[in-house]
Design a protein around this motif. Structure first.
Motif, short mmCIF file in Angstrom:
data_model
loop_
_atom_site.label_atom_id
_atom_site.label_comp_id
_atom_site.label_asym_id
_atom_site.label_seq_id
_atom_site.Cartn_x
_atom_site.Cartn_y
_atom_site.Cartn_z
N MET A 38 -0.17 -1.99 14.31
CA MET A 38 0.02 -3.11 13.37
C MET A 38 0.93 -2.68 12.24
SD MET A 38 -3.79 -4.65 12.76
CE MET A 38 -3.20 -5.89 11.63
N ASP A 39 1.41 -3.66 11.52
CA ASP A 39 2.19 -3.42 10.32
C ASP A 39 1.22 -3.06 9.18
OD1 ASP A 39 4.37 -3.51 8.46
OD2 ASP A 39 3.69 -5.52 7.88
N SER A 40 1.46 -1.95 8.50
CA SER A 40 0.59 -1.50 7.41
C SER A 40 0.55 -2.50 6.26
CB SER A 40 1.05 -0.14 6.88
OG SER A 40 0.85 0.85 7.84
N ALA A 41 1.67 -3.13 5.95
CA ALA A 41 1.71 -4.07 4.84
C ALA A 41 0.81 -5.28 5.08
CB ALA A 41 3.15 -4.53 4.58
N SER A 42 0.82 -5.82 6.30
CA SER A 42 -0.04 -6.97 6.60
C SER A 42 -1.51 -6.56 6.61
CB SER A 42 0.35 -7.62 7.92
OG SER A 42 0.17 -6.72 8.99
N LEU A 43 -1.78 -5.34 7.03
CA LEU A 43 -3.15 -4.86 7.01
C LEU A 43 -3.64 -4.64 5.57
CD1 LEU A 43 -5.59 -4.12 8.62
CD2 LEU A 43 -4.64 -1.85 9.00
N ARG A 44 -2.76 -4.16 4.69
CA ARG A 44 -3.11 -4.02 3.27
C ARG A 44 -3.44 -5.39 2.67
NH1 ARG A 44 0.36 0.00 3.72
NH2 ARG A 44 -0.24 2.03 2.91
N ASN A 45 -2.68 -6.41 3.05
CA ASN A 45 -2.95 -7.77 2.57
C ASN A 45 -4.32 -8.25 3.04
OD1 ASN A 45 -0.54 -7.99 1.18
ND2 ASN A 45 0.52 -8.94 2.91
N LEU A 46 -4.66 -7.97 4.30
CA LEU A 46 -5.97 -8.36 4.82
C LEU A 46 -7.09 -7.66 4.03
CD1 LEU A 46 -7.71 -9.81 6.97
CD2 LEU A 46 -7.54 -7.71 8.33
N VAL A 47 -6.90 -6.40 3.74
CA VAL A 47 -7.91 -5.65 2.97
C VAL A 47 -8.07 -6.28 1.60
CG1 VAL A 47 -8.38 -3.44 1.82
CG2 VAL A 47 -7.62 -3.47 4.20
N ARG A 48 -6.97 -6.58 0.94
CA ARG A 48 -7.04 -7.19 -0.40
C ARG A 48 -7.68 -8.58 -0.37
NH1 ARG A 48 -2.10 -4.16 -1.09
NH2 ARG A 48 -2.43 -2.62 -2.75
N GLU A 49 -7.44 -9.32 0.72
CA GLU A 49 -8.04 -10.66 0.85
C GLU A 49 -9.55 -10.59 1.02
OE1 GLU A 49 -6.10 -12.55 4.13
OE2 GLU A 49 -4.16 -12.62 3.11
N THR A 50 -10.05 -9.54 1.66
CA THR A 50 -11.49 -9.43 1.88
C THR A 50 -12.21 -8.75 0.72
OG1 THR A 50 -11.24 -7.36 3.11
CG2 THR A 50 -11.27 -9.41 4.39
N ALA A 51 -11.47 -8.15 -0.19
CA ALA A 51 -12.09 -7.48 -1.34
C ALA A 51 -12.63 -8.49 -2.34
CB ALA A 51 -11.07 -6.57 -2.02
N PHE A 52 -13.68 -8.12 -3.03
CA PHE A 52 -14.27 -8.98 -4.06
C PHE A 52 -14.90 -8.12 -5.14
CE2 PHE A 52 -17.58 -8.06 -1.07
CZ PHE A 52 -18.74 -7.95 -1.82
N SER A 53 -15.05 -8.69 -6.31
CA SER A 53 -15.71 -8.01 -7.42
C SER A 53 -17.16 -8.47 -7.45
CB SER A 53 -15.02 -8.33 -8.75
OG SER A 53 -13.72 -7.81 -8.74
N PRO A 54 -18.10 -7.58 -7.23
CA PRO A 54 -19.49 -7.99 -7.05
C PRO A 54 -20.23 -8.42 -8.31
CG PRO A 54 -19.34 -5.62 -7.04
CD PRO A 54 -17.94 -6.14 -7.10
N GLY A 55 -19.80 -7.92 -9.45
CA GLY A 55 -20.60 -8.17 -10.63
C GLY A 55 -19.85 -8.74 -11.80
N TRP A 56 -18.82 -9.51 -11.52
CA TRP A 56 -18.06 -10.17 -12.56
C TRP A 56 -17.58 -9.14 -13.57
CZ3 TRP A 56 -19.85 -12.98 -17.35
CH2 TRP A 56 -18.89 -13.87 -17.82
N ILE A 57 -17.87 -9.29 -14.86
CA ILE A 57 -17.38 -8.33 -15.86
C ILE A 57 -18.25 -7.07 -15.91
CG2 ILE A 57 -16.31 -10.08 -17.31
CD1 ILE A 57 -18.75 -9.82 -19.20
#
Length: 184
Positions: free
Chosen positions: A144-163
């Motif tokens: 796969m293309d590393s750049a598209s995989l990095r985008n997928l990783v960033r899309e699935t990331a979340f901040s669990p506890g707000w601030i």
């Protein structure tokens, strides 16, 4: 005898109300309001359970993102840490093996969460940095293309506890399932 029978009746009524009644009330409420969470956050694909959002799974193939190490070998029946001290030879050997597995170097150090087990050994999340660190290996294994995989990783990331906990994390099972859906 005058006090024994009323005491037993009071105990029985208290048990029925406080133990069974309360448990049934909470169970019914949870099943009504949040059934997915109440049943263990089990993810199903095609009617087959593939895992829980709440418990780490052992992924070892190069084509998947790997979770944190587990002192309990990802066994959900018994969570626990290793209780090894930082000076333990076993802990140092395990960390060295993990660092070698990631092919880390002084110029490209592995993020700490990929080397250190969580307290319970079942943490299903890794840091965003830990997921991004694995992108090149997974992209190469999947052609796969590393750049598209990095985008997928960033899309699935979340901040669990707000601030209170703003550092983004990634659920490894959900990321790997999203990765598999791309390949279908």
């Amino acid at each position: 005898m005058n006090y024994l029978l009323p005491s037993i009746r009071l105990w029985l009524v208290t048990m029925l109300i406080c133990v069974f009644g309360y448990a049934a009330l909470l169970f019914g409420f949870a099943q009504t309001v949040t059934p997915f969470r109440a049943n263990g956050s089990i993810i199903e694909i095609g009617g087959r359970a593939v895992g829980s959002e709440l418990v780490a799974q052992k992924f070892t193939a190069a084509r998947y993102f790997w979770p944190r190490p587990s002192a309990v070998d990802y066994d959900g029946m018994g969570a626990g840490g290793s209780n090894l001290s930082p000076t333990s030879e076993d802990l140092v050997a395990r960390a060295a093996e993990t660092v070698a597995r990631y092919s880390a170097t002084a110029g490209n150090p592995v993020p700490a969460d990929l080397v250190a087990a969580s307290g319970g050994g079942l943490d299903p999340h890794i840091s965003l940095a830990g997921a991004l660190y694995q992108v090149d290996r997974v992209a190469m294994a999947r052609d796969m293309d590393s750049a598209s995989l990095r985008n997928l990783v960033r899309e699935t990331a979340f901040s669990p506890g707000w601030i209170f906990a703003p550092e983004p994390i990634v659920n490894v099972l959900q990321l790997n399932l999203a990765l598999d859906r791309l390949g279908e």
